[in-house]
Write an enzyme that holds these catalytic residues in place. Structure first.
Site, short mmCIF file in Angstrom:
data_model
loop_
_atom_site.label_atom_id
_atom_site.label_comp_id
_atom_site.label_asym_id
_atom_site.label_seq_id
_atom_site.Cartn_x
_atom_site.Cartn_y
_atom_site.Cartn_z
N HIS A 191 -26.06 4.95 34.52
CA HIS A 191 -25.79 5.76 33.36
C HIS A 191 -26.51 5.29 32.12
CE1 HIS A 191 -22.14 7.73 35.44
NE2 HIS A 191 -23.30 8.21 35.81
N ARG A 298 -22.24 15.50 32.84
CA ARG A 298 -21.46 14.30 33.20
C ARG A 298 -20.38 14.11 32.15
NH1 ARG A 298 -26.97 12.43 34.83
NH2 ARG A 298 -26.82 11.53 36.93
N ARG A 335 -18.93 18.47 35.68
CA ARG A 335 -18.34 17.55 36.65
C ARG A 335 -17.16 16.85 35.99
NH1 ARG A 335 -21.88 12.60 38.79
NH2 ARG A 335 -21.43 11.72 36.76
N GLU A 434 -22.09 12.86 47.68
CA GLU A 434 -22.71 11.58 47.31
C GLU A 434 -22.13 10.41 48.11
OE1 GLU A 434 -22.03 11.10 43.05
OE2 GLU A 434 -20.03 11.93 43.25
N ASN A 457 -28.34 9.83 43.86
CA ASN A 457 -28.25 8.45 43.32
C ASN A 457 -27.21 7.64 44.09
OD1 ASN A 457 -29.90 9.64 41.47
ND2 ASN A 457 -28.40 9.70 39.83
N ASP A 458 -26.02 8.23 44.23
CA ASP A 458 -24.98 7.51 44.97
C ASP A 458 -25.18 7.64 46.46
OD1 ASP A 458 -23.36 6.18 43.11
OD2 ASP A 458 -22.52 8.08 42.44
N CYS A 505 -28.76 17.19 42.37
CA CYS A 505 -28.70 16.82 40.95
C CYS A 505 -28.95 15.33 40.74
CB CYS A 505 -27.37 17.24 40.33
SG CYS A 505 -25.96 16.39 41.05
#
Ligand code: PEP
Ligand code: MG
Length: 576
Positions: A191, A298, A335, A434, A457-458, A505
């Site tokens: 982040h 986010r 989200r 994710e 990403n995750d 995303c």
């Protein structure tokens, strides 16, 4: 002097060093001449407050434990007036134009070095007392310590040099004045890096001890692409860097025209391009760059900027409404909070020590166990839904049960709004993919979700068991690992079969080199930082679906990430 680290946000930034360590408890910077008198007064006032506090402490200790124990504080009072401490710091403020905190730290270092050379162990131990006095002086110097005030007394563009940098600190700063970030910490949390990239501030991480080695006020040139930081570079080098920076900006701007064009492949397949947004004010820029909607807001960044105040239903409603209005009818996917327990600043009822692992109570799990927080967020979202085209998305979902529980929570929020006399439109409910268990059960999840969005990403870090924030293994974080390609293919197929829209995303969607591959794997919707949109649109407009399918088929046969990379490199010429 040249320092090197890992470039985490590209571009070149030039500015004066502002050193921030231990959160914001220690700030070191150079002050303008006109502030010297005010800085000396501040130092003196801190000495006065400290003297008064130590006197009171001494009295309390004397009353409770007797005069014998109070002598320590007599020593501290004497230290306050010792010419080597506050007076020495005042001289440093005057002569070197350093802020009072910096000057005190320097005076403390000098005194400590003196104590270290002493033979007498009793006297050597007094070093701790001096540090205690300096700590008190610094606390008394702090003007409330609000990070928003951070730049008040400093001139010009700034490079923030820090031991570590949290997204909440960045979120509170005046972006206009930031020229770069340099951190000691080996690698950034997503982040922080994502936010730096969103606000276009070049950043270099993992520059061990930068916060100790860089003098406050030094001129720094940060190259967030190469990972180099030049300290006080000579004039000719500086000129060359400025020229490079301008060239880079011009190159980026050369793609701008693509932002306004439709993202349609050469053979006529539309590709939906949306923006990832962390701060509501970015929505306008997202539209300007050509985003059709917001594919990922986010919402946890609300908490980064304002702390627990961001949990308030009305405050959230205003932010969601603002996003929807800024997108003027364009779709907005919010989200729900994706934070850990510690980041939420609440502790779990009945639990002792909160879990701090990324596999603990976070994302949707956390929301489901803090009903009040979750309900307030869902009510705010449903209320805002009347102002545009809203979709609600849940993070870190691991299976169907969680999705059902989340849907039940939405129903509950809807009913409580109805009880208030409000009518609420239907809102599509989707999930992030994710976690490997979600990807593996995509068929089941897609039967109950209105849409899904792949958070690469995750997904990459959990599929490969690589913690990207651990710099010892982050090299192994490999988006092109054959396992990732297969999992993406499986999710695209599984969702497609059930007619459920699927987007990407995570950061993979923002990489122009990967877009043909993702398209070939069957993906048609991408959400990325607004800055990446024009380039990605240009790539989309130059590809044919049939070519990308061939590319993906070849890539899926490759045995290693390096082989996949080779397939991509070989195909670049033909795909275009
Ligand atoms: C992801 O995991 O890919 C994602 C988009 O979420 P975040 O980066 O916020 O974890
Ligand atoms: Mg994620």
């Amino acid at each position: 002097m040249k320092l090197t680290g890992l470039g985490v946000s590209p571009g070149i930034g030039i500015g004066r060093a502002l050193v921030v360590t231990r959160g914001i408890r220690s700030l070191r910077f150079r002050i303008p001449d006109r502030r010297i008198d005010a800085e000396l007064e501040r130092l003196d006032a801190a000495r006065g407050r400290s003297r008064e506090q130590i006197r009171q402490i001494k009295e309390r200790i004397a009353a409770a434990l007797g005069g014998d124990h109070a002598y320590l504080f007599d020593a501290q009072l004497l230290m306050l007036d010792d010419p080597m401490l506050v007076d020495r710091a005042a001289a440093i403020v005057r002569d070197e134009r350093l802020n009072a905190e910096s000057a005190l730290q320097r005076a403390l270092d000098e005194v400590s070095a003196l104590f270290d050379r002493m033979d007498d162990p009793y006297l050597r131990e007094r070093k701790g007392d001096v540090a205690d006095v300096v700590g008190r002086l610094c606390t008394n110097l702090a003007s409330g310590g609000d990070p928003a005030d951070l730049f008040r007394d400093v001139e010009g563009p700034l490079v923030l040099v820090s031991d570590e940098l949290s997204p909440s600190l960045i979120a509170q700063l005046d972006f206009q004045r930031l020229a770069g970030f340099v951190t000691d910490a080996g690698s950034w949390t997503y982040h922080t890096a994502i936010l730096a990239r969103s606000i276009h501030v070049p950043a270099v991480a993992g520059v061990r001890n930068a916060s100790g080695a860089v003098a406050p006020g030094a001129l720094l040139a940060v190259d967030g692409s190469s990972g180099e930081v030049l300290v006080d570079p000579p004039a000719d080098v500086l000129r060359e860097l400025e020229a490079r920076s301008q060239k880079r900006r011009a190159y980026e701007q050369s793609f701008d025209e693509y932002g306004a064009l439709p993202a349609v492949t050469m053979d006529g397949t539309p590709i939906r391009i949306e923006a990832n947004v962390e701060l509501p004010e970015e929505a306008v820029r997202a539209r300007q760059r050509g985003a059709e909607g917001i594919g990922l807001y986010r919402s946890e960044f609300l908490l980064a900027g304002t702390g627990a105040a961001g949990l308030d239903e009305d405050a959230q409603y205003r932010v969601y409404r603002r996003l929807l209005e800024a997108m003027a009818g364009g779709r907005v996917t919010v989200r729900t909070f994706d934070v850990s327990e510690a980041q939420l600043g609440l502790s779990h009822p009945g639990d002792g020590e909160p879990s701090r692992t990324p596999l603990g109570l976070r994302g949707l799990r956390l929301s489901l166990s803090f009903d009040d927080v979750f309900q307030a967020q869902l009510r705010a979202l449903l209320r805002a839904a009347v102002h545009g085209s809203l979709r609600v998305m849940f993070p870190f979902v691991t299976g169907v049960e969680e999705l059902r529980a989340a849907r039940a929570a939405v129903t509950q929020a809807r009913e409580s709004l109805r009880a208030r006399g409000m009518s609420v439109p239907d809102v599509p409910i989707g999930i992030m993919i994710e976690v490997p268990s979600a990807a593996l059960t995509i068929d089941l999840l897609a039967s109950e979700a209105d849409f899904v969005s792949i958070g690469t990403n995750d997904l990459i870090q959990y599929t490969l068991a690589v913690d990207r924030t651990d710099d010892r293994v982050s090299r192994m974080y490999e988006p092109l690992h054959p396992a990732i390609l297969r999992v993406l293919r499986q999710v695209a197929k599984g969702a497609g079969r059930r007619g459920v829209p699927v987007s990407v995303c995570g950061e993979m969607a923002a990489d122009p080199v990967l877009v043909p591959l993702l398209t070939g794997l069957g993906l048609r919707e991408f959400s990325m930082s607004p800055a990446a949109i024009p380039v990605v649109k240009q790539v989309v407009r130059g590809i044919r679906i049939a070519d990308t399918v061939r590319l993906a088929t070849r890539a899926l046969k490759a045995a290693t990430a390096a082989d996949v990379e080779k397939v991509l490199a070989d195909s670049l010429a033909t795909v275009k």
